[in-house]
Design an enzyme around this catalytic site. Sequence first.
Site, PDB file in Angstrom:
ATOM      1  N   GLU A  35       0.884  -1.162   0.000  1.00  0.00           N
ATOM      2  CA  GLU A  35       0.000   0.000   0.000  1.00  0.00           C
ATOM      3  C   GLU A  35       0.931   1.224   0.000  1.00  0.00           C
ATOM      4  O   GLU A  35       1.800   1.323   0.861  1.00  0.00           O
ATOM      5  CB  GLU A  35      -0.805  -0.052   1.301  1.00  0.00           C
ATOM      6  CG  GLU A  35      -2.019   0.803   1.303  1.00  0.00           C
ATOM      7  CD  GLU A  35      -2.753   0.681   2.640  1.00  0.00           C
ATOM      8  OE1 GLU A  35      -2.645  -0.359   3.316  1.00  0.00           O
ATOM      9  OE2 GLU A  35      -3.426   1.648   2.990  1.00  0.00           O
TER      10      GLU A  35
ATOM     11  N   ARG B  77       4.433 -12.498  10.347  1.00  0.00           N
ATOM     12  CA  ARG B  77       5.085 -11.190  10.141  1.00  0.00           C
ATOM     13  C   ARG B  77       6.465 -11.206  10.742  1.00  0.00           C
ATOM     14  O   ARG B  77       6.712 -11.911  11.717  1.00  0.00           O
ATOM     15  CB  ARG B  77       4.323 -10.108  10.910  1.00  0.00           C
ATOM     16  CG  ARG B  77       3.097  -9.597  10.299  1.00  0.00           C
ATOM     17  CD  ARG B  77       2.513  -8.530  11.216  1.00  0.00           C
ATOM     18  NE  ARG B  77       3.030  -7.218  10.849  1.00  0.00           N
ATOM     19  CZ  ARG B  77       2.532  -6.507   9.843  1.00  0.00           C
ATOM     20  NH1 ARG B  77       1.538  -6.976   9.127  1.00  0.00           N
ATOM     21  NH2 ARG B  77       3.035  -5.336   9.563  1.00  0.00           N
TER      22      ARG B  77
ATOM     23  N   LYS C  25       4.105   0.728   9.390  1.00  0.00           N
ATOM     24  CA  LYS C  25       4.233   2.027   8.706  1.00  0.00           C
ATOM     25  C   LYS C  25       3.601   3.146   9.514  1.00  0.00           C
ATOM     26  O   LYS C  25       4.101   4.255   9.543  1.00  0.00           O
ATOM     27  CB  LYS C  25       3.602   1.944   7.316  1.00  0.00           C
ATOM     28  CG  LYS C  25       4.536   1.350   6.299  1.00  0.00           C
ATOM     29  CD  LYS C  25       3.876   1.269   4.951  1.00  0.00           C
ATOM     30  CE  LYS C  25       2.914   0.124   4.922  1.00  0.00           C
ATOM     31  NZ  LYS C  25       2.214  -0.030   3.654  1.00  0.00           N
TER      32      LYS C  25
HETATM   33  P1  ATP Z   1       2.236  -2.033   7.925  1.00  0.00           P
HETATM   34  O1  ATP Z   1       1.571  -2.500   9.154  1.00  0.00           O
HETATM   35  O2  ATP Z   1       3.702  -1.802   8.100  1.00  0.00           O
HETATM   36  O3  ATP Z   1       1.549  -0.875   7.281  1.00  0.00           O
HETATM   37  P2  ATP Z   1       1.029  -3.582   5.905  1.00  0.00           P
HETATM   38  O4  ATP Z   1       0.831  -5.053   5.912  1.00  0.00           O
HETATM   39  O5  ATP Z   1      -0.163  -2.742   6.078  1.00  0.00           O
HETATM   40  O6  ATP Z   1       2.162  -3.261   6.941  1.00  0.00           O
HETATM   41  P3  ATP Z   1       1.390  -3.370   3.105  1.00  0.00           P
HETATM   42  O7  ATP Z   1       1.997  -2.287   2.313  1.00  0.00           O
HETATM   43  O8  ATP Z   1      -0.052  -3.627   2.985  1.00  0.00           O
HETATM   44  O9  ATP Z   1       1.770  -3.109   4.619  1.00  0.00           O
HETATM   45  O10 ATP Z   1       2.218  -4.718   2.896  1.00  0.00           O
HETATM   46  C1  ATP Z   1       2.602  -5.255   1.671  1.00  0.00           C
HETATM   47  C2  ATP Z   1       2.959  -6.695   1.884  1.00  0.00           C
HETATM   48  O11 ATP Z   1       4.040  -6.811   2.810  1.00  0.00           O
HETATM   49  C3  ATP Z   1       1.801  -7.480   2.458  1.00  0.00           C
HETATM   50  O12 ATP Z   1       1.683  -8.682   1.735  1.00  0.00           O
HETATM   51  C4  ATP Z   1       2.173  -7.702   3.889  1.00  0.00           C
HETATM   52  O13 ATP Z   1       1.640  -8.876   4.385  1.00  0.00           O
HETATM   53  C5  ATP Z   1       3.699  -7.718   3.839  1.00  0.00           C
HETATM   54  N1  ATP Z   1       4.253  -7.266   5.108  1.00  0.00           N
HETATM   55  C6  ATP Z   1       4.056  -6.087   5.726  1.00  0.00           C
HETATM   56  N2  ATP Z   1       4.679  -6.040   6.919  1.00  0.00           N
HETATM   57  C7  ATP Z   1       5.309  -7.235   7.061  1.00  0.00           C
HETATM   58  C8  ATP Z   1       6.124  -7.824   8.074  1.00  0.00           C
HETATM   59  N3  ATP Z   1       6.419  -7.169   9.207  1.00  0.00           N
HETATM   60  N4  ATP Z   1       6.594  -9.067   7.867  1.00  0.00           N
HETATM   61  C9  ATP Z   1       6.313  -9.726   6.740  1.00  0.00           C
HETATM   62  N5  ATP Z   1       5.550  -9.249   5.753  1.00  0.00           N
HETATM   63  C10 ATP Z   1       5.044  -8.017   5.899  1.00  0.00           C
HETATM   64 MG    MG Z   2      -1.806  -2.829   4.675  1.00  0.00          MG
END
Ligand code: ATP
Ligand code: MG
Length: 548
Positions: free
Chosen positions: A31, A257, A267
């Site tokens: 995202e 994660r 983020k």
């Molecule tokens: P955040 O909580 O940091 O915003 P998010 O999952 O909302 O993380 P996205 O941009 O939606 O962030 O994530 C893109 C991809 O990266 C998704 O498939 C997500 O599952 C993966 N991802 C995000 N954070 C992690 C993490 N800490 N470990 C492994 N994979 C992750």
């Molecule tokens: Mg997300």
Amino acid sequence: MNIYNNFIINIIKKELKKNKNKKICTRFPPEPNGYLHIGHAKSIYLNFNIAKKFNGKCNLRFDDTNPVNETKNFINSIKKDIKWLGFKWNGSIKYSSNYFDLLYKYAIFLIKKNFAYVDELSSKQIKKYKGTLNTPGINSPYRNRTIEENIKLFNNMKNGKYIEGKLCLRAKIDMKSPRIIMRDPVLYRIKYFPHHQTGNKWCIYPTYDFSHCISDYIEGITHSLCTLEFQDNRELYNWILNKIFTKKYPKQYEFSRLNIQFTVLSKRKLKKLVEKKIVSGWDDPRMPTISGLKKRGYTSKSIKNFCKKIGITKQNNLIEFSLLESCIREELNISAPRIMAVINPLKIIFINLPKNYKEKILMKNHPFKSKMGTRKVYFNKEIYIDNSDFLENATKKYKRLVLGKEVRLRYSYVIKAEKIKKDKNGIINVVYCSCDLKTLNKKPNNRKVKGIIHWVSAIKNLPAKFYLYENLFLDKNPNNSDDFLKKINKNSLSIKHGFIEKINIKNKLKKYFQFEREGYFYLDNKINSKKLRFNRIVKLKNSYINKK
Ligand code: ATP
Ligand code: MG
């Protein structure tokens, strides 16, 4: 890719045994509401390497259904970071917003099949009607409108007839489902916010749950890999695809994660650190972002090596920061040239050397890689040693320079501290020493000298700034608390002014160094800056062992 294995790869191997011609397609769906962090690197490493291993493809798709927090700047930083990590996405970049027209059609399709309805409850009411894990939900009073009415209202929503939050589109599933996610989840909401890709075309935007599975389907994704918190969403993922499509659809798999000690990987939280100016930006070298790690001096190879070491499982755990550090240490131990740098300078004046004493001492650039050659290091009447390497009075355990005692200068002479000079405040600013010129890389006669300290000529050197970093948080798991800002380590950065040997710094390849006894450093210089700036990537030894 070599010995990289995990439960998802094993599932794919089994599938391929049954269906040899299956083409594997994965996707990385960030995202664009922040910079990528090392948790994303775990997901990138998994998705791109699975595609590579099975001769398949991995798409980069921006999951851009929430324009309020998204920017083009974030999109650009994400593209840059993935490239820097060394991965290449399949074809052109995709956006969920590419499919807004189709998604709208599929929403109408669901309404026509009586699988979706327009609700007028407020978001607060919706939440209340949802029930809890122990109590079933309650149907919305608007659940049983006619299909025609739903279509009309949904079109009105699209045409901007209502204010934000007035109406939304919901799937008609089961308000009594044991999984709360299945209690008529929202599919579309009204948002008057221009979108970075579609401008003002839309004032309704699909939710993650509605757009993600359909985007996966449209792109022919076979394995949709996400983190464990989406486990419950899998049922909804399948429900939506099942209601719309008849062909075989993608499957979702979840893995844990990444969490790392002494930092946050969210983020939202990282954004707070930027906004509150606790760090200098998303690429501050203390940030666990890809760009921060890069600026600190981590190589893409070391980050990938880390991803390989942590592997992929379904167990949530907290990875030690020292594991990440060991990856860069391992790499730079082999590749980084050794030089000497004095970070907290204390002047040494040799009383037995003439004023213009000049010498160049030959040193190896690497202790066990002779291919890296040698260099000549200036040695003069005045040198610097580190402040912490001298004590006026010390116990026997102290193996460095002590008044009246001897120590060896790295790769050169044995010296003896004869007397000291203090400034007005009583702080030692010069140590007068004698230098035994018969001891160049030779043992002195009749006596043992144990300690070895590093040094830099005070006459011929390069002044430098040293950025010394510590972990950003004092707590092992700041993720746990909402008050994570209270756990900030206020001393996570100290800037020191010192000296390094006079070396040819213009050579572009020379970016990574081991400063003898101090650690691995990265030359982080702006082209026009006068003084060299080095970031300490990591100390020579694991410093996390004794922390709570
Ligand atoms: P955040 O909580 O940091 O915003 P998010 O999952 O909302 O993380 P996205 O941009 O939606 O962030 O994530 C893109 C991809 O990266 C998704 O498939 C997500 O599952 C993966 N991802 C995000 N954070 C992690 C993490 N800490 N470990 C492994 N994979 C992750
Ligand atoms: Mg997300």
